[in-house]
Design a protein around this motif. Structure first.
Motif, PDB file in Angstrom:
ATOM      1  N   GLU A 142       7.999  29.437  20.133  1.00 57.85           N
ATOM      2  CA  GLU A 142       8.949  30.088  21.241  1.00 57.85           C
ATOM      3  C   GLU A 142       9.507  31.475  20.820  1.00 57.85           C
ATOM      4  O   GLU A 142       9.969  31.624  19.671  1.00 57.85           O
ATOM      5  N   THR A 187      17.266  30.980  30.166  1.00 57.68           N
ATOM      6  CA  THR A 187      17.787  30.650  28.707  1.00 57.68           C
ATOM      7  C   THR A 187      19.471  31.318  29.192  1.00 57.68           C
ATOM      8  O   THR A 187      19.477  32.715  29.249  1.00 57.68           O
ATOM      9  N   GLY A 230      16.262  29.060  23.754  1.00 61.12           N
ATOM     10  CA  GLY A 230      15.581  28.900  25.060  1.00 61.12           C
ATOM     11  C   GLY A 230      14.717  27.543  24.945  1.00 61.12           C
ATOM     12  O   GLY A 230      14.021  27.251  25.730  1.00 61.12           O
ATOM     13  N   TRP A 231      15.202  26.785  24.154  1.00 62.14           N
ATOM     14  CA  TRP A 231      14.316  25.354  23.887  1.00 62.14           C
ATOM     15  C   TRP A 231      14.312  24.589  25.093  1.00 62.14           C
ATOM     16  O   TRP A 231      15.230  24.424  25.706  1.00 62.14           O
ATOM     17  N   VAL A 232      13.327  24.201  25.608  1.00 60.52           N
ATOM     18  CA  VAL A 232      13.089  23.429  26.850  1.00 60.52           C
ATOM     19  C   VAL A 232      14.034  22.443  27.116  1.00 60.52           C
ATOM     20  O   VAL A 232      14.555  21.982  28.296  1.00 60.52           O
ATOM     21  N   CYS A 233      14.096  21.571  26.219  1.00 57.10           N
ATOM     22  CA  CYS A 233      15.195  20.425  26.054  1.00 57.10           C
ATOM     23  C   CYS A 233      16.505  20.701  26.282  1.00 57.10           C
ATOM     24  O   CYS A 233      17.375  20.030  27.032  1.00 57.10           O
ATOM     25  N   HIS A 234      16.781  21.951  25.992  1.00 54.47           N
ATOM     26  CA  HIS A 234      18.039  22.385  26.248  1.00 54.47           C
ATOM     27  C   HIS A 234      18.639  23.518  27.484  1.00 54.47           C
ATOM     28  O   HIS A 234      19.525  23.170  28.169  1.00 54.47           O
ATOM     29  N   GLN A 235      17.584  24.129  27.636  1.00 54.76           N
ATOM     30  CA  GLN A 235      17.562  24.971  28.654  1.00 54.76           C
ATOM     31  C   GLN A 235      16.083  25.117  29.221  1.00 54.76           C
ATOM     32  O   GLN A 235      15.627  26.124  29.147  1.00 54.76           O
ATOM     33  N   PRO A 236      15.899  24.232  30.248  1.00 56.79           N
ATOM     34  CA  PRO A 236      14.471  24.140  30.830  1.00 56.79           C
ATOM     35  C   PRO A 236      13.945  25.382  31.672  1.00 56.79           C
ATOM     36  O   PRO A 236      12.814  25.992  31.517  1.00 56.79           O
ATOM     37  N   ASP A 237      15.073  25.982  32.354  1.00 56.17           N
ATOM     38  CA  ASP A 237      14.630  26.688  33.287  1.00 56.17           C
ATOM     39  C   ASP A 237      14.873  28.272  33.122  1.00 56.17           C
ATOM     40  O   ASP A 237      14.133  29.101  33.167  1.00 56.17           O
ATOM     41  N   THR A 293       8.198  25.426  18.059  1.00 53.50           N
ATOM     42  CA  THR A 293       7.812  25.604  19.304  1.00 53.50           C
ATOM     43  C   THR A 293       7.042  26.603  19.927  1.00 53.50           C
ATOM     44  O   THR A 293       6.607  26.667  20.945  1.00 53.50           O
TER      45      THR A 293
END
Lengths: 388, 388, 388, 388
Positions: B209, B182, B173-180, B207
């Motif tokens: 996360e 997951t 779910g890292w925001v840089c990969h999947q911002p909105d 993160t």
């Protein structure tokens, strides 16, 4: 590929430039610490900078990347540092037979932009790492560390001198160099006379060493007193900041917070050392630090049992003060029944009770500040006057 | 040269071997920390190992030397780690144009002897670092990281599989990969079906996360739940140990503390995650952790105002327990007038007062352990029975 | 009135007996603290009890109810206390002209049941409160405090003696009694010779007073050394337990934890004082406390720079140890470059590095334990032997 | 008798006046604490006073002398207190059959001079202590507590009203009074309608009780919300100040720090409650507390992975803020992968990362402040606006 996918498509799969790699990983994980502050007062006409001129990185035998040293300084409230990796010993990558460093300037160069960004003054340095004599010395304010790579150590010192370096004899009492007695060798006279020794590391945080001999030499030979960490490990690993500990540092009294002014201050011996609970330096500086760190007021105490006077110290600094009575008029009684020292903790108030006997109206409360060393192992005397 | 001098003459001035250099500097400054201990109970038939399978060093974009990662694990009480430097991105020395690393195995190899010496299990790993999809994955239990250097990421995964690696999808779910949102992408199905995905990083300390989607996928698709630090900076910089914080870790339930048993346990999904104050995992493991961490006794309380029963919990572990009432018989009253959660701090006792109304003799005290997540964002139910 | 109402009807509206009032309010608010523990080792054949024989309550000029003194002792790990309210001065209720206390036994009597319930040994006492000379004395192990109410202080002491009390001269150096010099007055000789002085309060927590004169008198005149709090305020108000501070106390070395054995031990001078960071007492006891609190092992250190020997101290106690070198063979080097003291913190390990020069194989590491006072203001010598 | 002796002769041996007794003992031992400060912001036009209107002393079933309550308030930073000893139950001295108190005003009267000296506002009060219904009530701003001693409780309330007292229903949900359900009884309607109930104790520190019913009644019936300690033991015994805990208190928003203004503010319901980590009160006050405690700035974050916006909160207060996302535009992403709450610790900074997707330029960051209760068990909504 839809919008969502393309938005994520910021890195090409196959061609990976170094630039992208860094962008990808660092901002994610960088721990944001706020700027630290070490409350030590300024002196009249001078700003007190907290400096550490003896630090290692992975580019000799340290354990951290150079930029980390900037973050540490920022977090702790240190104003200026020098990275002083061992010059002669190459670096730990050589162990691997896979890496090589062509320049001893690399650690400084890597850290420089980050230092500028964080507002930390970074001074180029290197450690001339030889057997005793002459032992180890730090040369700081260098322009090119590589020029100090010389077989003959005197050539290395000469190269440093030719760059107008400020040269510090490190940890003269280190047990591996001088196990039983801390000696001044003929070569040190030679270095001193030829302008290739300007200061001595009187306190070293790595070995927790304070050298009374070095302290005496600085006073006698007009050398600058230096205290530093000699850090190899990450700073947080070595120093228990949660218990209010701090790194060993040099307090440099400058007109302005610039590298040039630090250089001048070092040359003019405007320094003191903050090592564990101790402040070490010339009495003129320590007296002013004492007076600027502490405010006190003298009030009347209870009247029912004796003529009690209260001296209430307000310590505005992060320094601790350990006081004991010096010899004094027996009609002024204070700290008579006490084991241990009268302690004024950082950022706090402490009240000293004084009893005036036989109707005297005032006099001198003579104290010794045990942890303000103005001579080797000798605390500073200070008198608080009580007037009627 | 007198005896004293010759005694000190342990390093030749001119010929400096790498061996001597290390001897000279490291023993002096090595900070001796004692072995840490994280008190989390074992399970029946299994030892609970505290593991971190996602760690970086200076050999990719981390900030510390590999041996430092061993010292950190030793100090904190971590049993096993994997160094998982980014594979594709080379390392930060490339920035300098002066250094090169021929092998991605180097960080592991440098740390291995120190790990053995300190009793830390070190598992060879690497991070396959690609854009989303498929994003980043850690391959651990590798034999040769270099073989994973492939232009096509599927080839990299295949190389890992051919080494019998255990493969973990990192921070989905890292925001840089999947911002909105997951998402689970088609390629993840492909990796799963081809035996190239065995676990997911449900919690990532870097993160901070926690991914409820990843949690759900692990439960649905029988994937192993992993928690790790993704550490880049020195651990003490990131984690406030003085405030009793800890790194995000995977609890691995093994028969013996060996790499082989860790491998087997991971394959059999015998793990839980310890992330901030949360324990995340299958209910069967969390229930047993709860019961082995806490002892409680039920006694009679005061009799003057109601039929008061005291449940005194004794927490022998370093875990914290946050409890709130679940639905229950209205004749059993507890935690009725309370804001916040009933908290059992580490290594301490806490007493829960229960009131039995209308002369009932016992019943079920139904609780929700808010920080023991057995489903995404859902705490574990637990019933303490009171008998007459 | 329905069932619900009647259930709540446990107190009649109009007739309120004292018994009900207490039931109603106290169990609700009583703060449940667990039993504290102060880790100070036992001696061979003796249990070390932590005792405080000088405590006030609201029944003289203290600020708390007697039962509170029991709770404090329980929470802190104190084994035995005496409540010693001022005898002659009546109590603070007299100020109000509304209250009167018929008996000086009342504070003890109120606390007795709670003490028994909590397992605290409570010793009946009172403070004979007179001007200097003779100043204040505590009489403990009394049977009836009221019999000490006498106009002539010698009669008060005689009444205490007739009850076989143990009598302690309190805070002889108190500034209100002896501002400039702590004198032994003729009356003290008289009290001593007539068996009406058995101990002296060498340390008093209230004034933070340590009296070197009292220390010397105890050694010379075979009097028992006593340390106590002289507490007036709530203990938690005065002592910062969160910073690991403790109350000033008498360590009493008893065969069994009974009042009778405490009495015998006091009469046989089997005590030491734990005051701030100091332990004060006869060398035979302090030496055994040192040896039972610390374990140490001697191992070989690094061999590359000198013949390094490591003495690793493991402090199992809550005591702190401050060591400095005593005079010793110059071929054995330790603690040479150090400012401050070598400190072994409670419940922790600390390693002392020793260097053996000129190929000697062992010898004596002579230390002074600065905070173990075996003579007035004088630390205990201790030698750790290194054998080849 | 020499000078030295006569100097010490400040107390006659035989005639002991109460005045001398107090002089002798109290100044010696009084622990000097500096004035505490609880950083909670003022509101526009109002000063925020920290008050505790429910406190016991030894003059009912408390454990400390009245002056101690003043010292506690001074040390903690409390501005105003009321001592509210139980009226009907007499006091604990009656247990002894030796003491009697003629007046319920005594605790207040003893503490009054010390309160004035320390700058603490002391309000005369008493607790009407009856069975449920009506349960316990505090009457404060009394002129004479003794007039409330009446067999019929309605007469006691009437006596309070005739003194213009402010009357508070205490701990309505107390398990001993209302074990299963917190009911509003007919008598409470009667009290309310006759002007004999002005506030309710929504939070009680002694039982750690928060009553959602009481919270709701205050909102519905326009009653003043009160939080108090109901302290019986010494405050330091109950509250772990070293862990930054605080007593349960009423925040009173006054024009001036006078008793009269406190009275007016209470009548006009200008209060909020600070209980454990929670602030409870009307939204208009809590919103202003939030805005005055926190400053925030919105800056641009990293640009390499998404449109990142940083909201940096600077908490200047001692309050903690627990935030979670409220429903919001899906193009504004924040706190998506997080377990637990976004926490802003006292006196610290915390940065919230917000990602703006699809090139939107700004929007509303909707948050719930979990620990600011504006309705029973319901946190306050707050929106931080991001503008382009």
């Amino acid at each position: 590929m839809n919008t969502k996918q393309s938005r994520r498509k910021f890195i090409a799969n196959k061609v990976i430039s170094v630039f992208y790699v860094f962008c990808m990983a660092l901002p994610l994980f960088s721990q944001e610490h706020s700027r630290g502050k070490i409350a030590i007062p300024d002196l009249k006409g001078y700003i007190t900078l907290k400096c550490d001129f003896h630090i290692h990185t992975v580019f000799s035998d340290g354990a951290v990347w150079p930029t980390e040293r900037i973050d540490e300084a920022y977090y702790e409230g240190i104003d200026a540092i020098a990275i002083t990796d061992h010059i002669e010993t190459g670096n730990r990558y050589q162990l691997t037979n896979q890496l090589k460093v062509d320049s001893r300037n690399i650690a400084h160069d890597i850290a420089a932009a980050h230092a500028k960004n964080k507002g930390i003054i970074l001074i180029r340095g290197g450690e001339i790492t030889r057997d005793m004599p002459p032992g180890h010395s730090n040369a700081i304010f260098l322009s090119n560390v590589d020029e100090l790579v010389k077989p003959d150590y005197m050539d290395a010192y000469r190269a440093a001198k030719s760059q107008n370096a400020f040269i510090i004899w490190n940890h003269p009492g280190w047990v591996c160099h001088q196990p039983d007695t801390t000696l001044w060798w003929p070569v040190h006279t030679q270095l001193l006379e030829q302008g290739m020794m300007h200061g001595i590391e009187v306190a070293n945080g790595g070995t927790r060493e304070y050298s009374p001999e070095a302290h005496r030499w600085c006073l006698e030979k007009k050398l600058t007193m230096i205290g530093s960490t000699d850090a190899h490990a990450p700073m947080q690993k070595q120093i228990d900041f949660a218990s209010m500990k701090h790194r060993t540092m040099t307090l440099v009294f400058v007109r302005d917070a610039t590298p040039e002014d630090i250089y001048d201050a070092l040359k003019e011996r405007r320094t003191a050392i903050y090592h564990e609970k101790y402040v070490i330096g010339e009495e003129k500086y320590l007296k002013e630090l004492f007076e600027n760190a502490l405010e006190w007021k003298v009030t009347k105490g209870a009247t029912w049992c004796s003529n009690e006077i209260l001296i209430t110290f307000n310590n505005k600094s992060d320094l601790t003060f350990y006081l004991k009575p010096a010899s004094h008029d027996p009609k002024i009684v204070y700290l008579r029944n006490m084991v241990g020292l009268f302690t004024i903790e950082p950022k706090s108030e402490q009240t000293l009770k004084v009893y005036l006997l036989d109707d005297i109206k005032g006099g001198d409360v003579n104290l010794i500040v045990e942890n303000f060393l103005v001579q080797p192992n000798t605390g500073m005397k200070y008198t608080v006057k009580i007037e009627n």
